[in-house]
Design an enzyme around this catalytic site. Structure first.
Site, PDB file in Angstrom:
ATOM      1  N   TRP A 197       0.837  -1.205   0.000  1.00 22.80           N
ATOM      2  CA  TRP A 197       0.000   0.000   0.000  1.00 22.80           C
ATOM      3  C   TRP A 197       0.869   1.253   0.000  1.00 22.80           C
ATOM      4  O   TRP A 197       0.591   2.217  -0.708  1.00 22.80           O
ATOM      5  CB  TRP A 197      -0.965  -0.007   1.188  1.00 22.80           C
ATOM      6  N   ASP A 207      -1.763   6.462   6.385  1.00 23.18           N
ATOM      7  CA  ASP A 207      -2.812   5.529   5.977  1.00 23.18           C
ATOM      8  C   ASP A 207      -3.114   4.662   7.196  1.00 23.18           C
ATOM      9  O   ASP A 207      -2.268   3.883   7.634  1.00 23.18           O
ATOM     10  CB  ASP A 207      -2.279   4.682   4.806  1.00 23.18           C
ATOM     11  N   LYS A 232     -12.165  -2.353   6.745  1.00 21.96           N
ATOM     12  CA  LYS A 232     -11.359  -3.187   7.634  1.00 21.96           C
ATOM     13  C   LYS A 232     -11.913  -3.162   9.061  1.00 21.96           C
ATOM     14  O   LYS A 232     -12.027  -4.189   9.699  1.00 21.96           O
ATOM     15  CB  LYS A 232      -9.899  -2.725   7.656  1.00 21.96           C
TER      16      LYS A 232
HETATM   17  C1  LIG Z   1      -7.080  -2.186   2.221  1.00 21.40           C
HETATM   18  C2  LIG Z   1      -6.067  -1.129   2.293  1.00 21.40           C
HETATM   19  C3  LIG Z   1      -5.936  -0.146   1.294  1.00 21.40           C
HETATM   20  C4  LIG Z   1      -6.809  -0.128   0.061  1.00 21.40           C
HETATM   21  O1  LIG Z   1      -8.061   0.295   0.400  1.00 21.40           O
HETATM   22  P1  LIG Z   1      -9.204   0.518  -0.711  1.00 21.40           P
HETATM   23  O2  LIG Z   1     -10.282   1.105   0.139  1.00 21.40           O
HETATM   24  O3  LIG Z   1      -9.527  -0.820  -1.275  1.00 21.40           O
HETATM   25  O4  LIG Z   1      -8.679   1.452  -1.726  1.00 21.40           O
HETATM   26  C5  LIG Z   1      -4.977   0.828   1.455  1.00 21.40           C
HETATM   27  N1  LIG Z   1      -4.176   0.845   2.524  1.00 21.40           N
HETATM   28  C6  LIG Z   1      -4.258  -0.084   3.496  1.00 21.40           C
HETATM   29  C7  LIG Z   1      -3.331  -0.017   4.657  1.00 21.40           C
HETATM   30  C8  LIG Z   1      -5.197  -1.096   3.407  1.00 21.40           C
HETATM   31  O5  LIG Z   1      -5.284  -2.026   4.367  1.00 21.40           O
END
Ligand SMILES: *Cc1c(COP(=O)(O)O)cnc(C)c1O
Length: 360
Positions: free
Chosen positions: A102, A172, A196
């Site tokens: 990511w 993030d 998540k």
């Molecule tokens: C799942 C995830 C993403 C991607 O998220 P989307 O909502 O599918 O774009 C980005 N960063 C992290 C840390 C993730 O766990």
């Protein structure tokens, strides 16, 4: 009906309380004669849901007044572009720490819009640790420093934030939001896809310091400017109404549980049960260095692809689903977000012990 223990990395389990409330309110929300899905986002009833949701998030995360909370679409992945388009505009430079897929995607996207720089990386060891940095590693002229706080795929997390001096820190937090208290004031911007630890996919939460809003590059599409959304209370266009409603139910559930301090205690307890077993097992072992282990995502292996596959298949039959590791790591991964009860982890460990005895 038998609900399974779902260890999926995302979309993932939601608290049973939340699902039950949503089910009870499916045909009629309050006295409105309609479900939340069918409501106008401009209605007084929906605005009340939205306002309560934001207020509860502000309360449980202790978000200071000088931060805006936005409920957007496009997933965390859209933030990979929105962040540079809106923030990489003073000096056209940003620093990125590469701790997994990511973080890499975020970095590559930023490189399309300015001078993104890789400051440190743990790629040399399959992202099994968090690289150490000091203030001197960062460019004091960078517009921001970007980190991925919890690395969903590799199971690492920042236990101590990097010292970036005066440069705003952007994180993030898709896979660790609401898992424990976080000092929002240490960040310029926090973002998280909801699927998540918060709600179904469809809503992305952005928490941004107000002074960082309003400086987007001229080329930025209207929908990708933070000011478009902050000036319109996240309702420039139709927001992901139902996902926001479920997020609101999750926030209420967290409040009822006792808030983020309590979530942290429960999450630490669950993680300890699993890591203690992995550290003592002769068959299974964790893949992350102990000091950087995630509370939310726990990857592990047996050392044999065949045994890994056998374990995943037998676990599924026993009601423990989605334990297969990410395709880039192999092995197994147990994602134990807020909604996973302690009992689910205890039972998983019992099952792993039995598997170990039968396959040693
Ligand atoms: C799942 C995830 C993403 C991607 O998220 P989307 O909502 O599918 O774009 C980005 N960063 C992290 C840390 C993730 O766990």
């Amino acid at each position: 009906m038998a609900r399974v223990y779902n260890f999926s990395a995302g979309p993932s389990m939601l608290p049973e309380d939340v699902l039950k409330t949503a089910a009870a309110e499916m045909l009629e929300y309050g006295e409105t004669g309609q479900s939340v899905m069918e409501m106008s986002h401009r209605s007084k009833e929906y605005q009340a849901i939205f306002d309560e949701t934001e207020a509860n998030l502000r309360e449980i995360m202790n978000i200071p007044e000088n931060y805006e909370v936005l409920f957007l679409q496009g997933g965390a992945s859209t933030q990979f572009a929105m962040i540079p388009l809106n923030l990489m505009t003073k000096n056209g430079k940003a620093d990125y720490i590469i701790t997994g897929q990511w973080a890499t995607k975020a970095y590559k996207e930023a490189a399309r819009y300015g001078a993104a720089r890789e400051v440190a990386s743990s790629k040399d060891k399959t992202f099994s640790y968090i690289p150490k940095t000091t203030a001197a590693d960062f460019d004091s002229e960078a517009d921001y420093v970007h980190i991925c706080m919890n690395n969903t795929i590799y199971g690492t997390k920042y236990h101590t934030l990097p010292d970036t001096g005066d440069v705003p820190l952007v994180a993030d937090i898709s896979s660790c939001i609401l898992s424990e208290p976080i000092d929002v004031s240490k960040f310029g911007l926090l973002y998280a896809g909801a699927q998540k630890n918060v709600a179904p996919a469809g809503v992305t939460i952005v928490i941004i310091r107000k002074d960082l809003i309003g400086n987007a590059m001229d080329i930025t599409p209207t929908m990708l400017k933070y000011d478009t959304h902050s000036e319109n209370g996240s309702m420039f266009n139709t927001p992901p109404c139902y996902a926001i409603y479920i997020a609101g139910l999750t926030f209420k559930w967290i409040k009822k549980m006792g808030g983020l301090e309590v979530m942290k205690e429960i999450n630490e307890k669950k993680a300890r049960i699993l890591y203690d077993f992995l550290d003592s097992s002769k068959l299974f072992k964790g893949t992350v260095v102990p000091e950087d282990r995630s509370l939310m995502n726990v990857p592990f292996v047996t050392g044999s692809d065949e045994l890994d596959a056998k374990f995943v298949a037998e676990a599924k039959k026993a009601g423990f689903v989605n334990l297969k590791g990410h395709r880039s790591v192999g092995g197994m991964r147990a994602s134990i977000y807020n909604a996973m009860p302690v009992e689910g982890v205890e039972k998983l460990v019992e099952f792993m012990k039995k598997f170990e005895e039968e396959n040693a």
